[in-house]
Design an enzyme around this catalytic site. Structure first.
Site, PDB file in Angstrom:
ATOM      1  N   ASP A  12     -79.093  27.124   0.016  1.00 28.99           N
ATOM      2  CA  ASP A  12     -77.729  27.276   0.546  1.00 28.99           C
ATOM      3  C   ASP A  12     -77.456  26.380   1.742  1.00 28.99           C
ATOM      4  O   ASP A  12     -76.668  26.715   2.619  1.00 28.99           O
ATOM      5  CB  ASP A  12     -77.445  28.750   0.948  1.00 28.99           C
ATOM      6  CG  ASP A  12     -77.755  29.696  -0.184  1.00 28.99           C
ATOM      7  OD1 ASP A  12     -77.342  29.403  -1.311  1.00 28.99           O
ATOM      8  OD2 ASP A  12     -78.425  30.711   0.063  1.00 28.99           O
ATOM      9  N   LYS A  15     -75.983  21.745  -0.220  1.00 35.70           N
ATOM     10  CA  LYS A  15     -76.328  20.614  -1.092  1.00 35.70           C
ATOM     11  C   LYS A  15     -75.157  20.257  -2.006  1.00 35.70           C
ATOM     12  O   LYS A  15     -74.960  19.107  -2.351  1.00 35.70           O
ATOM     13  CB  LYS A  15     -77.552  20.958  -1.958  1.00 35.70           C
ATOM     14  CG  LYS A  15     -78.836  21.126  -1.177  1.00 35.70           C
ATOM     15  CD  LYS A  15     -79.991  21.444  -2.079  1.00 35.70           C
ATOM     16  CE  LYS A  15     -79.919  22.787  -2.755  1.00 35.70           C
ATOM     17  NZ  LYS A  15     -79.930  23.950  -1.876  1.00 35.70           N
ATOM     18  N   GLY A  16     -74.380  21.293  -2.402  1.00 37.88           N
ATOM     19  CA  GLY A  16     -73.260  21.081  -3.324  1.00 37.88           C
ATOM     20  C   GLY A  16     -72.320  19.994  -2.828  1.00 37.88           C
ATOM     21  O   GLY A  16     -71.929  19.106  -3.581  1.00 37.88           O
ATOM     22  N   ALA A  38     -79.071  29.617  -8.858  1.00 34.68           N
ATOM     23  CA  ALA A  38     -78.337  28.718  -7.965  1.00 34.68           C
ATOM     24  C   ALA A  38     -76.843  28.861  -8.228  1.00 34.68           C
ATOM     25  O   ALA A  38     -76.445  29.367  -9.269  1.00 34.68           O
ATOM     26  CB  ALA A  38     -78.753  27.279  -8.234  1.00 34.68           C
ATOM     27  N   GLY A  39     -76.057  28.436  -7.287  1.00 31.15           N
ATOM     28  CA  GLY A  39     -74.620  28.473  -7.531  1.00 31.15           C
ATOM     29  C   GLY A  39     -73.881  27.775  -6.423  1.00 31.15           C
ATOM     30  O   GLY A  39     -74.245  27.917  -5.255  1.00 31.15           O
ATOM     31  N   HIS A  40     -72.913  26.964  -6.797  1.00 38.92           N
ATOM     32  CA  HIS A  40     -72.049  26.450  -5.747  1.00 38.92           C
ATOM     33  C   HIS A  40     -70.628  26.256  -6.254  1.00 38.92           C
ATOM     34  O   HIS A  40     -70.389  26.099  -7.439  1.00 38.92           O
ATOM     35  CB  HIS A  40     -72.614  25.202  -5.064  1.00 38.92           C
ATOM     36  CG  HIS A  40     -72.904  24.069  -5.975  1.00 38.92           C
ATOM     37  ND1 HIS A  40     -74.184  23.772  -6.377  1.00 38.92           N
ATOM     38  CD2 HIS A  40     -72.099  23.186  -6.554  1.00 38.92           C
ATOM     39  CE1 HIS A  40     -74.124  22.734  -7.166  1.00 38.92           C
ATOM     40  NE2 HIS A  40     -72.883  22.350  -7.302  1.00 38.92           N
ATOM     41  N   GLN A 222     -82.003  25.572  -4.760  1.00 39.18           N
ATOM     42  CA  GLN A 222     -82.741  26.355  -3.750  1.00 39.18           C
ATOM     43  C   GLN A 222     -83.243  25.435  -2.630  1.00 39.18           C
ATOM     44  O   GLN A 222     -82.616  24.403  -2.403  1.00 39.18           O
ATOM     45  CB  GLN A 222     -83.893  27.145  -4.389  1.00 39.18           C
ATOM     46  CG  GLN A 222     -83.430  28.298  -5.268  1.00 39.18           C
ATOM     47  CD  GLN A 222     -83.195  27.928  -6.719  1.00 39.18           C
ATOM     48  OE1 GLN A 222     -83.954  27.188  -7.295  1.00 39.18           O
ATOM     49  NE2 GLN A 222     -82.147  28.450  -7.301  1.00 39.18           N
ATOM     50  N   THR A 237     -88.829  31.440  -4.973  1.00 38.01           N
ATOM     51  CA  THR A 237     -88.404  31.425  -6.360  1.00 38.01           C
ATOM     52  C   THR A 237     -89.591  30.927  -7.193  1.00 38.01           C
ATOM     53  O   THR A 237     -90.658  30.645  -6.657  1.00 38.01           O
ATOM     54  CB  THR A 237     -87.108  30.606  -6.547  1.00 38.01           C
ATOM     55  OG1 THR A 237     -86.610  30.846  -7.862  1.00 38.01           O
ATOM     56  CG2 THR A 237     -87.314  29.122  -6.316  1.00 38.01           C
ATOM     57  N   THR A 299     -74.701  35.868  -5.980  1.00 36.09           N
ATOM     58  CA  THR A 299     -74.730  37.330  -5.976  1.00 36.09           C
ATOM     59  C   THR A 299     -73.770  37.941  -4.956  1.00 36.09           C
ATOM     60  O   THR A 299     -73.583  39.152  -4.951  1.00 36.09           O
ATOM     61  CB  THR A 299     -76.160  37.837  -5.649  1.00 36.09           C
ATOM     62  OG1 THR A 299     -76.531  37.277  -4.388  1.00 36.09           O
ATOM     63  CG2 THR A 299     -77.160  37.417  -6.714  1.00 36.09           C
ATOM     64  N   PRO A 302     -74.933  39.188   1.497  1.00 36.88           N
ATOM     65  CA  PRO A 302     -74.855  38.572   2.830  1.00 36.88           C
ATOM     66  C   PRO A 302     -76.127  37.768   3.104  1.00 36.88           C
ATOM     67  O   PRO A 302     -77.228  38.209   2.785  1.00 36.88           O
ATOM     68  CB  PRO A 302     -74.760  39.769   3.779  1.00 36.88           C
ATOM     69  CG  PRO A 302     -75.075  40.978   2.974  1.00 36.88           C
ATOM     70  CD  PRO A 302     -74.956  40.644   1.520  1.00 36.88           C
ATOM     71  N   LYS A 329     -72.604  21.927   8.226  1.00 38.52           N
ATOM     72  CA  LYS A 329     -71.973  23.043   8.926  1.00 38.52           C
ATOM     73  C   LYS A 329     -72.165  23.009  10.448  1.00 38.52           C
ATOM     74  O   LYS A 329     -72.345  24.049  11.077  1.00 38.52           O
ATOM     75  CB  LYS A 329     -72.454  24.383   8.342  1.00 38.52           C
ATOM     76  CG  LYS A 329     -72.017  24.562   6.875  1.00 38.52           C
ATOM     77  CD  LYS A 329     -72.405  25.880   6.284  1.00 38.52           C
ATOM     78  CE  LYS A 329     -71.294  26.882   6.285  1.00 38.52           C
ATOM     79  NZ  LYS A 329     -71.538  28.046   5.420  1.00 38.52           N
ATOM     80  N   ASP A 331     -69.946  22.461  12.491  1.00 40.23           N
ATOM     81  CA  ASP A 331     -68.755  23.106  13.076  1.00 40.23           C
ATOM     82  C   ASP A 331     -68.943  24.607  13.309  1.00 40.23           C
ATOM     83  O   ASP A 331     -68.280  25.196  14.163  1.00 40.23           O
ATOM     84  CB  ASP A 331     -67.532  22.883  12.173  1.00 40.23           C
ATOM     85  CG  ASP A 331     -67.792  23.324  10.742  1.00 40.23           C
ATOM     86  OD1 ASP A 331     -68.779  22.827  10.152  1.00 40.23           O
ATOM     87  OD2 ASP A 331     -67.043  24.184  10.236  1.00 40.23           O
ATOM     88  N   GLY A 413     -67.120  20.419   8.131  1.00 40.42           N
ATOM     89  CA  GLY A 413     -66.111  21.239   7.444  1.00 40.42           C
ATOM     90  C   GLY A 413     -66.371  21.174   5.952  1.00 40.42           C
ATOM     91  O   GLY A 413     -67.206  20.373   5.500  1.00 40.42           O
TER      92      GLY A 413
HETATM   93  P1  IMP Z   1     -85.102  34.356  -7.908  1.00 43.05           P
HETATM   94  O1  IMP Z   1     -85.007  32.882  -7.866  1.00 43.05           O
HETATM   95  O2  IMP Z   1     -83.900  35.022  -8.509  1.00 43.05           O
HETATM   96  O3  IMP Z   1     -86.370  34.818  -8.548  1.00 43.05           O
HETATM   97  O4  IMP Z   1     -85.155  34.895  -6.389  1.00 43.05           O
HETATM   98  C1  IMP Z   1     -86.276  34.661  -5.562  1.00 43.05           C
HETATM   99  C2  IMP Z   1     -85.849  34.413  -4.128  1.00 43.05           C
HETATM  100  O5  IMP Z   1     -85.157  33.177  -4.056  1.00 43.05           O
HETATM  101  C3  IMP Z   1     -84.894  35.455  -3.565  1.00 43.05           C
HETATM  102  O6  IMP Z   1     -85.155  35.608  -2.190  1.00 43.05           O
HETATM  103  C4  IMP Z   1     -83.528  34.827  -3.752  1.00 43.05           C
HETATM  104  O7  IMP Z   1     -82.576  35.326  -2.843  1.00 43.05           O
HETATM  105  C5  IMP Z   1     -83.871  33.374  -3.480  1.00 43.05           C
HETATM  106  N1  IMP Z   1     -82.947  32.444  -4.127  1.00 43.05           N
HETATM  107  C6  IMP Z   1     -82.904  32.104  -5.424  1.00 43.05           C
HETATM  108  N2  IMP Z   1     -81.937  31.205  -5.656  1.00 43.05           N
HETATM  109  C7  IMP Z   1     -81.362  30.947  -4.466  1.00 43.05           C
HETATM  110  C8  IMP Z   1     -80.329  30.043  -4.045  1.00 43.05           C
HETATM  111  O8  IMP Z   1     -79.729  29.310  -4.823  1.00 43.05           O
HETATM  112  N3  IMP Z   1     -80.051  30.069  -2.707  1.00 43.05           N
HETATM  113  C9  IMP Z   1     -80.711  30.848  -1.817  1.00 43.05           C
HETATM  114  N4  IMP Z   1     -81.679  31.691  -2.170  1.00 43.05           N
HETATM  115  C10 IMP Z   1     -82.016  31.736  -3.480  1.00 43.05           C
END
Ligand code: IMP
Length: 423
Positions: A12, A15-16, A38-40, A222, A237, A299, A302, A329, A331, A413
């Site tokens: 987080d 990178k996006g 992952a997600g962005h 990640q 992970t 997810t 927080p 970030k 800022d 920003g």
């Molecule tokens: P998993 O990848 O779902 O098995 O989660 C293992 C750990 O990696 C957990 O602490 C997750 O919150 C963290 N994690 C997995 N993907 C991300 C990501 O994209 N950003 C931040 N933390 C991540």
């Protein structure tokens, strides 16, 4: 030029945004590990797109986007992402490729991921997407790959064998009824049909691109400290998030990679459980979380927030071969009275200048901080480094010195325009 982008912290890092900027300059963008953990979110042309699997470079015309063999793919999630792009009028046919060797996430992976978290005292705080169990099957050699899905006979035999063993475990260990072969078989054959046009030998495609002197961006997901080997194990992970993962996860040799760019936030965040030496005390944590909108893109959880940990990022520089850093970030640190940077740890009277891997030390380490005055003006309007407040420049200059690494980009920003390029 072939560039790897890696997160230098716990994911987080932003990178996006960097990937979006760099995608414009390359021909191919490839994911090499992780999955839909992952997600962005990318805002383009006034529309919001959420990506979990497809490289966001797909929004740029003419770019070829790939999912490498090192990625684990949940076909249900991928098909939704493809359909959403189609609905938004983005044409992906001929520009999107999935490695035939990528492993497939099945329903039993997702459920096992969630059940293990409730069963064990030491929770990892996973995303519950089935990532760990899918990689585990890959390693114990009962995984199902994209190429297997395309062959109904091979898929049938593998799935049957897997369910025989797994259903017994689900019943005996987890008191779960297990899974129906027919249901999964039919569902996944449908997925295979929907995806077959995208599946190919991505490693051959990429090596051909290298031979033709095309530019490739390897998109890490990640961050370094979630790496299965070098992260804060077991709170990591299940893939190689470090730069080395780019070659394992795509089949492009390390000698073909020209540069690794690290991405770090101007402070630190972490989602899920595990040690976090520079974590803020609760009230300040809440304040900074809201200021930085630090909630997980996948997810919504927080994120825990803390000061910049230079010991960690220094280790990242070394592990990944980072020659340039993007600081994101900045800022969010605007208007703070004082800012701290962790330059070492103390535990039981001993000082540590390197990242401690002993779980007890890391869990109890007290950070040694360099404290610097903050700045009370906004950084968001700065277009050039010289326009930043003096104390912000001092902060960045200290980071650069302590990390012994060039800072080449600073983000102030969320929009593309709010980026300062130093080169
Ligand atoms: P998993 O990848 O779902 O098995 O989660 C293992 C750990 O990696 C957990 O602490 C997750 O919150 C963290 N994690 C997995 N993907 C991300 C990501 O994209 N950003 C931040 N933390 C991540």
């Amino acid at each position: 030029m072939n560039i790897v982008i890696v997160g230098a912290q716990w994911g987080d890092e932003g990178k996006g945004k960097m990937i979006d900027i760099l995608s414009r300059k390359v021909d191919y963008i490839v994911r090499y590990q992780g999955g839909n953990n992952a997600g962005h979110t990318v805002v383009a042309g006034g529309k919001e797109y959420i990506f979990h699997l497809i490289p966001s470079g797909i929004l740029h015309k003419g770019k070829i986007c790939c999912i490498g063999n090192g990625v684990v793919v949940d076909p249900m999630v991928l098909i939704k992402e493809i359909n959403d792009l189609r609905k938004a009028g983005i044409h992906i046919d001929g520009r999107f490729k999935i490695s035939s060797l990528a492993h497939v996430i099945l329903p039993y992976h997702r459920i096992l991921d969630q059940l293990r978290e409730t069963k064990r005292t030491q929770r990892i705080g996973t995303t519950g997407r089935g990532i760990g169990p899918c990689y585990a099957d890959k390693i114990i050699r009962c995984g199902i790959r994209m190429v297997d899905l395309l062959n109904p006979g091979v898929f049938r035999d593998k799935l049957k064998d897997n369910l025989k063993e797994k259903n017994e475990i689900f019943k005996k260990v987890y008191d779960h009824p297990g899974f129906s072969f027919d249901k999964i078989y039919e569902e996944y054959l449908d997925y295979a049909k929907a995806l077959s046009g995208y599946i190919c030998n991505v490693h051959l495609l990429l090596n051909d691109a290298v031979d033709k002197k095309k530019d490739i961006l390897f998109e890490g997901a990640q961050g370094t400290f979630l790496d299965i080997d070098f992260g804060t194990y077991p709170f990591v992970t299940s893939s190689s998030t470090t730069a080395g993962g780019a070659t394992i996860g795509t089949g492009v040799s390390p000698v073909k990679i020209d540069k690794v760019i690290g991405v770090a936030k101007a402070y630190t965040t972490r989602v899920g459980e595990g040690p976090f030496p520079t974590e803020f005390p609760p009230a300040f944590d809440k304040f900074m979380r809201n200021k930085g909108n630090e909630f997980g893109a996948t997810t919504g959880r927080p994120r825990r927030c803390g000061w910049f940990d230079a010991v960690m990022v220094k280790e990242s520089v070394l592990l990944n071969g980072i020659s340039e850093l993007a600081i994101m970030k900045l800022d969010i640190l605007d208007n703070l009275k004082n800012i701290k940077i962790c330059t070492g740890y103390k535990y039981k009277g001993k000082k540590f200048r390197e990242f401690p891997y002993d779980f007890e030390v890391l869990s109890n380490a007290l950070p040694i901080y360099k404290e610097m005055p903050g700045w009370d003006s906004l950084t968001t309007k700065a277009k050039k480094y010289r326009q930043l407040p003096g104390n912000a420049k001092n902060y960045l200059s200290f980071l650069q010195d302590v990390l012994n690494t060039k800072i080449s980009m600073i983000s102030v920003g969320s929009s593309r325009e709010e980026t300062i390029f130093l080169d």
